[in-house]
Design an enzyme around this catalytic site. Sequence first.
Site, PDB file in Angstrom:
ATOM      1  N   TYR A   6      -2.719  -2.447  10.446  1.00 47.10           N
ATOM      2  CA  TYR A   6      -2.753  -2.569   8.979  1.00 47.10           C
ATOM      3  C   TYR A   6      -1.475  -2.009   8.355  1.00 47.10           C
ATOM      4  O   TYR A   6      -0.828  -2.641   7.517  1.00 47.10           O
ATOM      5  CB  TYR A   6      -3.993  -1.822   8.469  1.00 47.10           C
ATOM      6  CG  TYR A   6      -4.121  -1.736   6.967  1.00 47.10           C
ATOM      7  CD1 TYR A   6      -4.625  -2.801   6.231  1.00 47.10           C
ATOM      8  CD2 TYR A   6      -3.766  -0.566   6.274  1.00 47.10           C
ATOM      9  CE1 TYR A   6      -4.765  -2.709   4.838  1.00 47.10           C
ATOM     10  CE2 TYR A   6      -3.898  -0.472   4.900  1.00 47.10           C
ATOM     11  CZ  TYR A   6      -4.400  -1.541   4.183  1.00 47.10           C
ATOM     12  OH  TYR A   6      -4.533  -1.459   2.818  1.00 47.10           O
ATOM     13  N   SER A  55       0.867  -1.187   0.000  1.00 46.76           N
ATOM     14  CA  SER A  55       0.000   0.000   0.000  1.00 46.76           C
ATOM     15  C   SER A  55       0.900   1.232   0.000  1.00 46.76           C
ATOM     16  O   SER A  55       2.079   1.140   0.356  1.00 46.76           O
ATOM     17  CB  SER A  55      -0.841  -0.008   1.285  1.00 46.76           C
ATOM     18  OG  SER A  55      -1.490   1.234   1.482  1.00 46.76           O
TER      19      SER A  55
END
Length: 252
Positions: free
Chosen positions: A156, A143
Amino acid sequence: METHSCNKRVALVTGAAKGIGLACAEAFAKAGYITVMADIEKPVGQAENLDLKGYHAVAWQCDVSDTEAVRDMIDGIVAEYGRLDAAHNNAGIQTPQRPMAEITDKEFQRTIDVDFKGVWNCMKYEIKQMLKQGGGAIVNTSSQGGVTGFPGQAAYIACKHAVIGLTRTAAIDYSSKGIRINAVCPGVILTPMAKELIARNPSLETELIRDIPAGRMGLPSEIAEAVLWLCSPGASFVHGHALLVDGAFSIH
Ligand code: NAI
């Protein structure tokens, strides 16, 4: 240069039921791969839709956090199709948005199990097969949060950083064996979920794009193009790279 010894190349995409994974599965299928679409719920309709377009897609049920299930999936793919040329380890979940100390142990554990251990599990068995067949390409979904912080997403974001570390180290371990391992780092992507959220709250779009120099969100197909390229012979000297596809969010 990578070569594939059989005409039908085989690709695996995890988290292929929707969003980025679905777009990536479609891109692999369109490029001529037999494309195994794995998800925690078997994505039967999604695979059928691609078959109707004249591609070859196969639905597979697999919880990537379950080591044995992942091993059985890779064994099953090889038993059925003989090889695995490309793998996109994409399945992921987000933790509810809260400051770090308020994330429960259970939320932390599930995030680690899917977002980090899931990638670990998949890579482990994909690599074992790619070593047997003499090569292959793996792309892990990290990400833009794999290279930056983000409020309220400690577990996360830690996993997405870990995915890059794992990608780089495994790339070094296996680059001389014909296996290329890279990561893609999506920015804010207009997935069906994002579209739904925006439909319910139109001002959200302005908030989301405020920090994206490109002035818009990315499309799942734009991540798919990057993943397909990373798996292609055109990227034959690209190893251990974390490719940002984020409209310049992380560098401005
Ligand atoms: P999504 O929620 O639309 O799709 C994720 C898919 O993974 C779903 O089909 C879900 O069922 C599947 N999945 C969840 N847990 C699983 C498990 N244990 N085993 C197998 N499949 C499982 O998410 P999206 O947006 O398409 O994200 C895909 C990946 O891209 C994720 O790793 C996410 O962290 C990453 N990402 C997404 C961004 C975005 O803006 N959408 C930005 C940066 C990264």
